[in-house]
Design a protein around this motif. Structure first.
Motif, PDB file in Angstrom:
ATOM      1  N   UNK A  37      -0.688   4.347  16.646  1.00 29.41           N
ATOM      2  CA  UNK A  37      -1.706   4.073  15.646  1.00 29.41           C
ATOM      3  C   UNK A  37      -0.918   4.008  14.412  1.00 29.41           C
ATOM      4  N   UNK A  38      -1.486   2.686  13.637  1.00 28.19           N
ATOM      5  CA  UNK A  38      -0.871   2.468  12.147  1.00 28.19           C
ATOM      6  C   UNK A  38      -1.945   2.678  11.288  1.00 28.19           C
ATOM      7  N   UNK A  39      -2.031   3.378  10.254  1.00 28.86           N
ATOM      8  CA  UNK A  39      -2.907   3.378   9.316  1.00 28.86           C
ATOM      9  C   UNK A  39      -2.306   2.871   7.890  1.00 28.86           C
ATOM     10  N   UNK A  40      -3.238   1.659   7.438  1.00 31.58           N
ATOM     11  CA  UNK A  40      -2.989   1.202   6.151  1.00 31.58           C
ATOM     12  C   UNK A  40      -4.027   1.481   5.148  1.00 31.58           C
ATOM     13  N   UNK A  41      -3.672   1.895   3.818  1.00 31.21           N
ATOM     14  CA  UNK A  41      -4.645   2.101   2.988  1.00 31.21           C
ATOM     15  C   UNK A  41      -4.440   1.229   1.663  1.00 31.21           C
ATOM     16  N   UNK A  42      -5.279   0.662   1.249  1.00 32.82           N
ATOM     17  CA  UNK A  42      -5.145  -0.307  -0.012  1.00 32.82           C
ATOM     18  C   UNK A  42      -6.316  -0.009  -0.780  1.00 32.82           C
ATOM     19  N   UNK A  43      -6.215  -0.302  -2.169  1.00 26.78           N
ATOM     20  CA  UNK A  43      -7.027  -0.454  -3.185  1.00 26.78           C
ATOM     21  C   UNK A  43      -7.125  -1.779  -3.937  1.00 26.78           C
ATOM     22  N   UNK A  44      -8.320  -2.399  -4.006  1.00 25.14           N
ATOM     23  CA  UNK A  44      -8.401  -3.730  -4.282  1.00 25.14           C
ATOM     24  C   UNK A  44      -9.208  -3.732  -5.536  1.00 25.14           C
ATOM     25  N   UNK A  45      -8.743  -4.118  -6.587  1.00 27.18           N
ATOM     26  CA  UNK A  45      -9.446  -4.309  -7.938  1.00 27.18           C
ATOM     27  C   UNK A  45     -10.232  -5.582  -7.858  1.00 27.18           C
TER      28      UNK A  45
END
Length: 499
Positions: A21-29
């Motif tokens: 499992x690969x987890x990616x977290x991002x924040x988009x303004x």
């Protein structure tokens, strides 16, 4: 529109039963969209070979309703632009905070199937954004390896009891009869609480003959429509889509299984909306303008230049109110311009508290089939009632006079065109069967009431009207307070010349 993607914060991998499992977290303004700019933001992410599950969740500060961000996803076939319809895998609007897709299963609103490797795109719809902007936090969980889950077990079907016997369809003319149905409703595949089977069951016991399931901006409900079980052949359960833009909504009725119509139209872009109508027509569907003045953000119709390309106008949505009066006026204005869109009525039901079939569309058809039903709707052989058991109409017109000279031509009913060689007299024959005793029937033409009389179900009103130019004539039945009980589409009159 300026975006700041703060980059992936972390990725992790682990092994369990040969799965990773690969987890990616991002924040988009996200900033408020400029006038005329795209209302969609595309966030790319990679899906490796061998992926067996893609899951997405998101969150953002609501700011007391100042921010509302919708969500969907396109797979690796898409280039991530508003004009590329390839790779659509689903849309849930603002209904869900998370969803998943596998080969054989997916969250309602999303399409199961192969998970192609490459760059996928989360699509964020900017329904409302506060002036200061908002941070959207995304979490992407991608599972690879392991054994792909098998197909889900076939769903069982509830066996429905027969409806009350003794009810029969009224004839609508030679080899035609009336079908009663609902054109607009939603399930768990968008923002409704109904399942498709629950809708079908409710329609069956409401004595409807057809329903169109029109979830927002997705085709994921089509599979449930096609396999709905336990519903007798007396009911048509049909595929549709409510193409929901931020500048107005439209229904497409009669789509092929799995067919999807792209909703990414900028408010006010009439030429693009005309392309949407053309796309639906190319698929064999009809299209309508939905609730053009509904009191919800993005519901007001902003594509006036595209109205010529639409088959119908939803003039009656739910219980009759002032927004329906405005929709009726819009439709009548189109009739005065010489256009002939069909007026329809729909419940727009999302849950049981909003019952289907209130109001009801009645369409003349030669048989209980989608082809025959769409033919009747396209041809304007349609009348509308507050419920399935509302007033039925005998409404006919002929050229000639009442008296010794008699009529000079056949009778015509709504949806049909009556031709006069020159200005002359029309004779109308009107009866509203089952209309409440205190209700008022009005004959409307050219945006004004030509004649009114009290409803008397057992009597046929016969009277003459002088017609000097091309015209249309339609009926309304209202209660003493002015609320609509029933209405028809027009009889059209052509005077002299050729169309």
């Amino acid at each position: 529109m300026r975006l700041l993607i703060y980059a992936a914060l972390f990725c992790c991998a682990f092994t369990a039963h040969a799965a990773r499992a690969q987890t990616i977290e991002r924040v988009v303004r996200v900033a408020p969209p400029r006038a005329g700019a795209s209302r969609y933001v595309y966030v790319p992410f990679g899906v490796p070979r061998g992926a067996r599950r893609v899951a997405v969740s998101y969150s953002y500060e609501r700011e007391g309703g100042a921010n509302t961000i919708d969500i969907g996803v396109f797979d690796a076939r898409s280039s991530g632009s508003d004009t590329d319809p390839r790779g659509f895998r689903g849309w849930s609007g603002g209904r869900r905070s998370e969803f998943f897709i596998t080969r054989y299963e997916a969250t309602p609103g999303y399409l199961p199937g192969p998970l192609p490797a490459g760059t996928w795109h989360v699509i964020l719809g900017l329904y409302k954004v506060a002036p200061s902007g908002v941070d959207v936090k995304l979490r992407l969980d991608i599972e690879t390896g392991g054994i792909t889950a098998g197909r889900p077990a076939a769903r069982g079907s509830e066996i429905l009891l027969p409806r009350e016997t003794g009810r029969h369809r009224r004839t609508a003319g030679p080899n035609l009869f009336w079908l009663a149905g609902d054109m607009h409703m939603h399930t768990v595949h968008s923002d409704g609480d109904w399942t498709v089977h629950e809708l079908a069951k409710a329609a069956y016991y409401s004595y409807l003959d057809f329903i169109f399931v029109t979830d927002h901006n997705t085709s994921s409900h089509h599979a449930d429509v096609d396999r709905v079980g336990g519903i007798p052949r007396e009911l048509l359960v049909l595929r549709g889509e409510e193409i929901t833009t931020y500048g107005g909504h439209t229904n497409a009725w009669g789509l092929p299984a799995g067919a999807w119509v792209d909703f990414r139209v900028r408010p006010g872009n009439s030429s693009r909306m005309s392309e949407v109508a053309a796309r639906a027509h190319s698929l064999g569907a009809l299209v309508s303008v939905n609730h053009p003045f509904a009191a919800c953000g993005g519901c007001d119709w902003s594509y006036a230049g595209a109205l010529n390309d639409f088959d119908a106008i939803e003039v009656w949505n739910g219980e009759w109110d002032l927004t329906d009066e405005r929709a009726l006026k819009l439709w009548d204005g189109l009739l005065q311009r010489g256009l002939r869109p069909t007026a329809v009525a729909s419940s727009d039901s999302h849950r049981a508290q909003n019952p289907i079939g209130r109001p009801t569309t009645h369409a003349a058809a030669s048989e209980l089939s989608q082809v025959a039903l769409l033919r009747g709707i396209r041809g304007g052989r349609v009348y509308l009632t507050r419920g399935a058991d509302g007033p039925a109409f005998d409404f006919e017109a002929a050229a000639g006079e009442v008296g010794p000279r008699g009529l000079s031509g056949p009778r015509h009913t709504f949806g049909e065109e009556l031709r006069l060689r020159s200005p002359g007299t029309l004779v109308f024959f009107i009866r509203a069967l089952g209309a409440p005793p205190r209700s008022v029937i009005s004959l409307v033409s050219g945006g004004r009431v030509v004649r009114t009389f009290k409803a008397q179900s057992q009597l046929t009103e016969v009277f003459e009207v002088e017609c000097e130019r091309d015209a249309y004539y339609r009926l309304e039945v209202r209660d003493p307070a002015g609320a609509m009980l029933a209405m028809t589409n027009p009889i059209y009159v052509k005077v002299g010349g050729r169309r």
